[in-house]
Write a protein that holds these residues in place. Structure first.
Motif, PDB file in Angstrom:
ATOM      1  N   UNK A  72       0.832  -1.205   0.000  1.00  0.00           N
ATOM      2  CA  UNK A  72       0.000   0.000   0.000  1.00  0.00           C
ATOM      3  C   UNK A  72       0.864   1.251   0.000  1.00  0.00           C
ATOM      4  N   UNK A  73       1.955   1.238   0.752  1.00  0.00           N
ATOM      5  CA  UNK A  73       2.835   2.404   0.799  1.00  0.00           C
ATOM      6  C   UNK A  73       3.522   2.645  -0.538  1.00  0.00           C
ATOM      7  N   UNK A  74       3.832   1.570  -1.261  1.00  0.00           N
ATOM      8  CA  UNK A  74       4.398   1.729  -2.604  1.00  0.00           C
ATOM      9  C   UNK A  74       3.389   2.434  -3.512  1.00  0.00           C
ATOM     10  N   UNK A  80       0.858   9.955  -4.450  1.00  0.00           N
ATOM     11  CA  UNK A  80       1.222  11.261  -3.892  1.00  0.00           C
ATOM     12  C   UNK A  80       2.179  12.017  -4.801  1.00  0.00           C
ATOM     13  N   UNK A  81       3.034  11.300  -5.508  1.00  0.00           N
ATOM     14  CA  UNK A  81       3.939  11.960  -6.443  1.00  0.00           C
ATOM     15  C   UNK A  81       3.142  12.675  -7.528  1.00  0.00           C
ATOM     16  N   UNK A  82       2.057  12.060  -7.984  1.00  0.00           N
ATOM     17  CA  UNK A  82       1.186  12.712  -8.966  1.00  0.00           C
ATOM     18  C   UNK A  82       0.446  13.894  -8.341  1.00  0.00           C
ATOM     19  N   UNK A  83       0.109  13.786  -7.066  1.00  0.00           N
ATOM     20  CA  UNK A  83      -0.617  14.863  -6.384  1.00  0.00           C
ATOM     21  C   UNK A  83       0.227  16.115  -6.206  1.00  0.00           C
ATOM     22  N   UNK A 202       4.145  12.664   1.372  1.00  0.00           N
ATOM     23  CA  UNK A 202       4.802  12.085   0.201  1.00  0.00           C
ATOM     24  C   UNK A 202       6.189  11.560   0.551  1.00  0.00           C
ATOM     25  N   UNK A 203       6.960  12.335   1.296  1.00  0.00           N
ATOM     26  CA  UNK A 203       8.302  11.889   1.677  1.00  0.00           C
ATOM     27  C   UNK A 203       8.235  10.668   2.584  1.00  0.00           C
ATOM     28  N   UNK A 204       7.344  10.699   3.568  1.00  0.00           N
ATOM     29  CA  UNK A 204       7.207   9.553   4.471  1.00  0.00           C
ATOM     30  C   UNK A 204       6.841   8.286   3.694  1.00  0.00           C
ATOM     31  N   UNK A 205       5.943   8.417   2.727  1.00  0.00           N
ATOM     32  CA  UNK A 205       5.524   7.256   1.935  1.00  0.00           C
ATOM     33  C   UNK A 205       6.657   6.744   1.063  1.00  0.00           C
ATOM     34  N   UNK A 206       7.475   7.652   0.522  1.00  0.00           N
ATOM     35  CA  UNK A 206       8.592   7.218  -0.319  1.00  0.00           C
ATOM     36  C   UNK A 206       9.655   6.493   0.508  1.00  0.00           C
ATOM     37  N   UNK A 207       9.869   6.956   1.738  1.00  0.00           N
ATOM     38  CA  UNK A 207      10.809   6.261   2.620  1.00  0.00           C
ATOM     39  C   UNK A 207      10.259   4.887   2.982  1.00  0.00           C
ATOM     40  N   UNK A 208       8.982   4.838   3.335  1.00  0.00           N
ATOM     41  CA  UNK A 208       8.332   3.569   3.673  1.00  0.00           C
ATOM     42  C   UNK A 208       8.436   2.600   2.507  1.00  0.00           C
ATOM     43  N   UNK A 209       8.149   3.102   1.285  1.00  0.00           N
ATOM     44  CA  UNK A 209       8.189   2.250   0.101  1.00  0.00           C
ATOM     45  C   UNK A 209       9.602   1.751  -0.172  1.00  0.00           C
ATOM     46  N   UNK A 211      11.804   1.126   2.082  1.00  0.00           N
ATOM     47  CA  UNK A 211      12.012   0.050   3.059  1.00  0.00           C
ATOM     48  C   UNK A 211      11.366  -1.245   2.566  1.00  0.00           C
ATOM     49  N   UNK A 212      10.162  -1.116   2.008  1.00  0.00           N
ATOM     50  CA  UNK A 212       9.450  -2.304   1.527  1.00  0.00           C
ATOM     51  C   UNK A 212      10.153  -2.932   0.335  1.00  0.00           C
ATOM     52  N   UNK A 213      10.833  -2.109  -0.438  1.00  0.00           N
ATOM     53  CA  UNK A 213      11.519  -2.607  -1.629  1.00  0.00           C
ATOM     54  C   UNK A 213      12.773  -3.395  -1.268  1.00  0.00           C
ATOM     55  N   UNK A 214      13.406  -3.014  -0.173  1.00  0.00           N
ATOM     56  CA  UNK A 214      14.661  -3.649   0.215  1.00  0.00           C
ATOM     57  C   UNK A 214      14.379  -4.920   1.024  1.00  0.00           C
TER      58      UNK A 214
END
Length: 271
Positions: A72-74, A80-83, A202-209, A211-214
């Protein structure tokens, strides 16, 4: 100008309304399917995995929300990047939850009576009547369970939305005009504070994403908060190696100016 999320029930007509609103306001139009595809590309997760995480109901013993929340965070990071362009019409079914807390988001729900949805499903998907009924009921049930599992809310609850429109009684064109008119009102005008909230989320979600990617930093119980580029990460991961990796991954995200990491080991490791 407001960011508009249109929550579209299956075969209720929300896509058509979103297309009309985007045309009236000359806003970019973004669908849930496009967000899933972009998130899969950017974060190395298959479209099938993302769609399953956002749609399918898991057996009770597998209903640990961590893995789903990572996906979901991804998706949220991409949306949010589009927003950040400040003009957007998004149509999906839980955009209002993904963008929760942003004051200049107009949250719209499109509904229609069951008979109209059945007819639409039969015409558009070439389904028999019983197949159409079964499909609509199953999708509605899955979406309700998903929202309850990850957010603890009833996605059909009227208070989740600023405006609910019934296309059994209102034409697509009139519904779109109503949404466009409300979106241009002062009630949903962006403010410096609401735009800051958007950037922080947006920044918090990108950091979370990230983390999920790694593979070493995927955790069911991380929490990420951001404020003017300064990020605070709390929670637990599955190993001491992961503790070392968390700040390294976070600092690699564009926009992170400072970092406070309060992460320990715990039992909520899900991969």
């Amino acid at each position: 100008m407001a960011i508009i999320t249109i929550s579209r029930g299956s075969f209720a007509g929300g896509k058509a309304v979103a297309e009309q609103v985007a045309k009236i306001l000359e806003h970019p139009l973004l669908s849930r399917e496009e967000v899933l595809s972009q998130a899969a590309q950017e974060y190395g997760v298959s479209d099938k995995e993302l769609a399953s995480a956002l749609n399918d109901r898991l057996p009770f013993w597998q209903q640990v929300p961590g893995k789903r929340m990572a996906y979901v965070k991804c998706v949220t990071a991409v949306l949010l990047d589009h927003c950040r362009g400040e003009r957007l019409v998004y149509h999906g079914y839980v955009g209002h939850l993904l963008l929760s807390g942003l004051p200049h988001v107009l949250r719209v729900r499109i509904i229609a009576d069951m008979e109209q949805r059945i007819r639409s499903a039969m015409e558009q998907a070439k389904l028999g009547r019983e197949q159409a009924i079964s499909y609509i009921q199953n999708v509605d049930k899955q979406r309700a369970q998903w929202a309850r599992l990850l957010y603890g809310v009833d996605w059909e609850e009227p208070s989740q939305y600023d405006l609910t429109l019934n296309l059994s009684r209102i034409s697509t064109e009139n519904a779109a005009q109503l949404v466009a008119r409300l979106a241009t009102s002062d009630d949903f005008k962006p403010t410096p504070q609401s735009l800051k909230q958007l950037e922080d989320l947006s920044l918090a979600s990108r950091v979370w994403a990230a983390m999920a990617r790694n593979s070493e930093t995927r955790s069911a119980s991380l929490n990420v908060a951001a404020n003017d580029g300064y990020v605070v990460i709390t929670g637990s991961v599955g190993s001491t190696r992961a503790i070392d990796m968390v700040p390294r991954v976070a600092r690699g995200v564009e926009g992170v100016r400072g970092l406070q990491c309060e992460v320990g080991t715990g039992t909520d490791w899900y991969w």
